[in-house]
Design a protein around this motif. Sequence first.
Motif, PDB file in Angstrom:
ATOM      1  N   THR A 116       0.836  -1.194   0.000  1.00  0.00           N
ATOM      2  CA  THR A 116       0.000   0.000   0.000  1.00  0.00           C
ATOM      3  C   THR A 116       0.875   1.251   0.000  1.00  0.00           C
ATOM      4  O   THR A 116       1.792   1.371   0.792  1.00  0.00           O
ATOM      5  CB  THR A 116      -0.910   0.011   1.238  1.00  0.00           C
ATOM      6  N   THR A 117       0.607   2.150  -0.929  1.00  0.00           N
ATOM      7  CA  THR A 117       1.327   3.414  -0.980  1.00  0.00           C
ATOM      8  C   THR A 117       0.412   4.519  -0.469  1.00  0.00           C
ATOM      9  O   THR A 117      -0.785   4.516  -0.740  1.00  0.00           O
ATOM     10  CB  THR A 117       1.778   3.744  -2.414  1.00  0.00           C
ATOM     11  N   VAL A 118       0.989   5.443   0.268  1.00  0.00           N
ATOM     12  CA  VAL A 118       0.207   6.555   0.815  1.00  0.00           C
ATOM     13  C   VAL A 118       0.939   7.856   0.527  1.00  0.00           C
ATOM     14  O   VAL A 118       2.162   7.891   0.417  1.00  0.00           O
ATOM     15  CB  VAL A 118      -0.016   6.401   2.336  1.00  0.00           C
ATOM     16  N   LEU A 119       0.162   8.894   0.394  1.00  0.00           N
ATOM     17  CA  LEU A 119       0.740  10.224   0.224  1.00  0.00           C
ATOM     18  C   LEU A 119       1.094  10.741   1.614  1.00  0.00           C
ATOM     19  O   LEU A 119       0.358  11.510   2.231  1.00  0.00           O
ATOM     20  CB  LEU A 119      -0.263  11.146  -0.482  1.00  0.00           C
ATOM     21  N   ASN A 120       2.246  10.283   2.121  1.00  0.00           N
ATOM     22  CA  ASN A 120       2.643  10.664   3.481  1.00  0.00           C
ATOM     23  C   ASN A 120       3.263  12.062   3.494  1.00  0.00           C
ATOM     24  O   ASN A 120       3.441  12.700   2.459  1.00  0.00           O
ATOM     25  CB  ASN A 120       3.593   9.618   4.074  1.00  0.00           C
ATOM     26  N   ARG A 121       3.594  12.511   4.687  1.00  0.00           N
ATOM     27  CA  ARG A 121       4.077  13.887   4.852  1.00  0.00           C
ATOM     28  C   ARG A 121       5.402  14.118   4.136  1.00  0.00           C
ATOM     29  O   ARG A 121       5.634  15.202   3.567  1.00  0.00           O
ATOM     30  CB  ARG A 121       4.207  14.201   6.352  1.00  0.00           C
ATOM     31  N   ARG A 122       6.282  13.127   4.144  1.00  0.00           N
ATOM     32  CA  ARG A 122       7.590  13.300   3.494  1.00  0.00           C
ATOM     33  C   ARG A 122       7.427  13.469   1.987  1.00  0.00           C
ATOM     34  O   ARG A 122       8.045  14.357   1.378  1.00  0.00           O
ATOM     35  CB  ARG A 122       8.500  12.106   3.792  1.00  0.00           C
ATOM     36  N   VAL A 123       6.601  12.613   1.371  1.00  0.00           N
ATOM     37  CA  VAL A 123       6.359  12.721  -0.072  1.00  0.00           C
ATOM     38  C   VAL A 123       5.701  14.066  -0.385  1.00  0.00           C
ATOM     39  O   VAL A 123       6.072  14.755  -1.344  1.00  0.00           O
ATOM     40  CB  VAL A 123       5.481  11.550  -0.562  1.00  0.00           C
ATOM     41  N   PHE A 124       4.727  14.438   0.441  1.00  0.00           N
ATOM     42  CA  PHE A 124       4.019  15.702   0.234  1.00  0.00           C
ATOM     43  C   PHE A 124       4.979  16.890   0.318  1.00  0.00           C
ATOM     44  O   PHE A 124       4.940  17.793  -0.530  1.00  0.00           O
ATOM     45  CB  PHE A 124       2.912  15.833   1.279  1.00  0.00           C
ATOM     46  N   ASN A 125       5.850  16.909   1.323  1.00  0.00           N
ATOM     47  CA  ASN A 125       6.767  18.041   1.501  1.00  0.00           C
ATOM     48  C   ASN A 125       7.703  18.201   0.320  1.00  0.00           C
ATOM     49  O   ASN A 125       7.966  19.327  -0.134  1.00  0.00           O
ATOM     50  CB  ASN A 125       7.567  17.865   2.791  1.00  0.00           C
ATOM     51  N   VAL A 126       8.235  17.074  -0.196  1.00  0.00           N
ATOM     52  CA  VAL A 126       9.145  17.160  -1.346  1.00  0.00           C
ATOM     53  C   VAL A 126       8.390  17.633  -2.585  1.00  0.00           C
ATOM     54  O   VAL A 126       8.902  18.451  -3.366  1.00  0.00           O
ATOM     55  CB  VAL A 126       9.816  15.792  -1.604  1.00  0.00           C
TER      56      VAL A 126
ATOM     57  N   SER B 110      -6.474  12.499   1.453  1.00  0.00           N
ATOM     58  CA  SER B 110      -5.970  11.153   1.732  1.00  0.00           C
ATOM     59  C   SER B 110      -5.495  10.981   3.166  1.00  0.00           C
ATOM     60  O   SER B 110      -5.003   9.918   3.527  1.00  0.00           O
ATOM     61  CB  SER B 110      -4.817  10.820   0.781  1.00  0.00           C
ATOM     62  N   ASN B 111      -5.632  12.032   3.987  1.00  0.00           N
ATOM     63  CA  ASN B 111      -5.162  11.954   5.368  1.00  0.00           C
ATOM     64  C   ASN B 111      -6.280  12.310   6.337  1.00  0.00           C
ATOM     65  O   ASN B 111      -7.380  12.700   5.952  1.00  0.00           O
ATOM     66  CB  ASN B 111      -3.950  12.865   5.572  1.00  0.00           C
ATOM     67  N   SER B 112      -5.974  12.189   7.608  1.00  0.00           N
ATOM     68  CA  SER B 112      -6.978  12.331   8.657  1.00  0.00           C
ATOM     69  C   SER B 112      -7.387  13.783   8.845  1.00  0.00           C
ATOM     70  O   SER B 112      -6.755  14.707   8.339  1.00  0.00           O
ATOM     71  CB  SER B 112      -6.427  11.781   9.977  1.00  0.00           C
ATOM     72  N   SER B 113      -8.458  13.957   9.616  1.00  0.00           N
ATOM     73  CA  SER B 113      -8.941  15.301   9.908  1.00  0.00           C
ATOM     74  C   SER B 113      -7.918  16.101  10.709  1.00  0.00           C
ATOM     75  O   SER B 113      -7.882  17.330  10.651  1.00  0.00           O
ATOM     76  CB  SER B 113     -10.252  15.222  10.680  1.00  0.00           C
ATOM     77  N   ARG B 114      -7.062  15.406  11.479  1.00  0.00           N
ATOM     78  CA  ARG B 114      -6.021  16.099  12.235  1.00  0.00           C
ATOM     79  C   ARG B 114      -5.078  16.832  11.291  1.00  0.00           C
ATOM     80  O   ARG B 114      -4.645  17.952  11.566  1.00  0.00           O
ATOM     81  CB  ARG B 114      -5.242  15.099  13.092  1.00  0.00           C
ATOM     82  N   GLU B 115      -4.741  16.182  10.157  1.00  0.00           N
ATOM     83  CA  GLU B 115      -3.862  16.819   9.178  1.00  0.00           C
ATOM     84  C   GLU B 115      -4.570  18.001   8.513  1.00  0.00           C
ATOM     85  O   GLU B 115      -3.931  18.988   8.141  1.00  0.00           O
ATOM     86  CB  GLU B 115      -3.446  15.792   8.114  1.00  0.00           C
ATOM     87  N   GLN B 116      -5.890  17.912   8.360  1.00  0.00           N
ATOM     88  CA  GLN B 116      -6.622  18.976   7.692  1.00  0.00           C
ATOM     89  C   GLN B 116      -6.652  20.255   8.525  1.00  0.00           C
ATOM     90  O   GLN B 116      -6.923  21.337   8.007  1.00  0.00           O
ATOM     91  CB  GLN B 116      -8.042  18.492   7.376  1.00  0.00           C
ATOM     92  N   ASN B 117      -6.426  20.153   9.821  1.00  0.00           N
ATOM     93  CA  ASN B 117      -6.395  21.322  10.690  1.00  0.00           C
ATOM     94  C   ASN B 117      -4.974  21.777  11.007  1.00  0.00           C
ATOM     95  O   ASN B 117      -4.745  22.493  11.978  1.00  0.00           O
ATOM     96  CB  ASN B 117      -7.148  21.027  11.993  1.00  0.00           C
ATOM     97  N   ASP B 118      -4.028  21.334  10.184  1.00  0.00           N
ATOM     98  CA  ASP B 118      -2.633  21.717  10.343  1.00  0.00           C
ATOM     99  C   ASP B 118      -2.332  22.838   9.349  1.00  0.00           C
ATOM    100  O   ASP B 118      -2.592  22.703   8.148  1.00  0.00           O
ATOM    101  CB  ASP B 118      -1.735  20.506  10.095  1.00  0.00           C
TER     102      ASP B 118
END
Length: 425
Positions: free
Chosen positions: A279-289, A313-321
């Motif tokens: 499973t591949t996810v758009l994680n924070r490291r990929v997003f930042n680059v 593709s991420n949780s509501s916690r990320e949406q409030n960052d």
Amino acid sequence: IGSVLNALAHWGRAEEALALLSRAMVFNIATDSSHSSDESVTSSGIKSLNPTNASPCYDSLLRAFAKCALLRRPDKKKSKHSSNKNATMASATEVLSRARYILLTHMPEVGIQTTNHTCNAVLSGYSALGMGTEAEQLLLEIETLLSQSSSRPSALDTACYNSVLHGYSRDKTGIKSAERLFRAMKEQTPLHEGIHSTKILPPMPDMITYASMLNCYSNNRMGEEAYSLVQQIERPTSACYLSAIRALERSNDPASPDRVLALIGQIEQNRNERGKGPTTVLNRRVFNVAMQCMIKRGDGAKAEEVLDKYLNSNSSREQNDAQPYILALQAYENTKPVNSRKEAAKSAEVLFHKMQLLENIPRLDAGTYNILLNCFARAGMASAAESLLEEFAPTPESHDLVIKAISLSDDKDAVDRAWHILYQL
């Protein structure tokens, strides 16, 4: 004994590991041609190890030498003088030469089995120092050595070849050699012929092989090649996508933003196809680059597209960052064409208002406001900049940006307004 050797290997204490294993084997372990392996060593009551079972202990010993060499490599920050740097590198190379002698000469002489683990212990040492050429030379010597033995297959495993590739990836001049080795693995073409004209075929590449090659392209700023290679992988991992996107970010390819956006789309598609591989996810490291690529090119619109995909593709916690939104603002701030800056500033303002509506985040600081102010300043939107200045506690930089906005505007009273702000300071 194995547990103690593992601990010594972890800290790179090669001399102590050598002394301990020599006592356990009850003979001297030669590390160069000036010493003999026949010299006995006092065991002090330790029961001697059977050579047929000693291979894991030698693996630990060789890892201790590899780690010792790594600890001796020159520090880029501290080694300002080339003479000191060369001396440190020579010291690290000398340590690896001793490990190399143990592997190629001592172990066959005393009948210690050469395994993939023992070979990779030394190969990884050369790899960590970016000595890809030396690693490949050692690999071919080991392959030739093993091809003469009827008790083992001639080819080493993929991990050993991956170590060589990793070594080339850390060497700025090793890209051609890395491509040649990768091509031989992928196309199953002979890499070398042994002394008995035995063709040595490298193993098939695995996911780590592809990741190492992508990392090599990334380190050499070869975005187009990395993008092409990641398309050839059936189910790329997040690490593969990260290296490919980093290569695009570092390259001068004008199509980089479009290609990064395409790879982000593939990550989303792979994530939705569950049960068909990793499973591949758009994680924070990929997003930042990916966002750094958009910031570098000043492409705010595509940065906002990446932001939307990340939030979906991420949780509501990320949406409030607030931080992901700030990266998108910085992409608008860096818009290159002069005639596009006003539209970019308006889009940045809309995105900024979205940030203000986020829940559970601290109050936006002056630095965030200054990003939007700079968008207005570069577009010459003086009135918008002056209005924004009243919404927060400004810093001296904030006033600088407002004066910049006024100076780049076409307003007839620009000089008077700029003097007014300067008078307020």
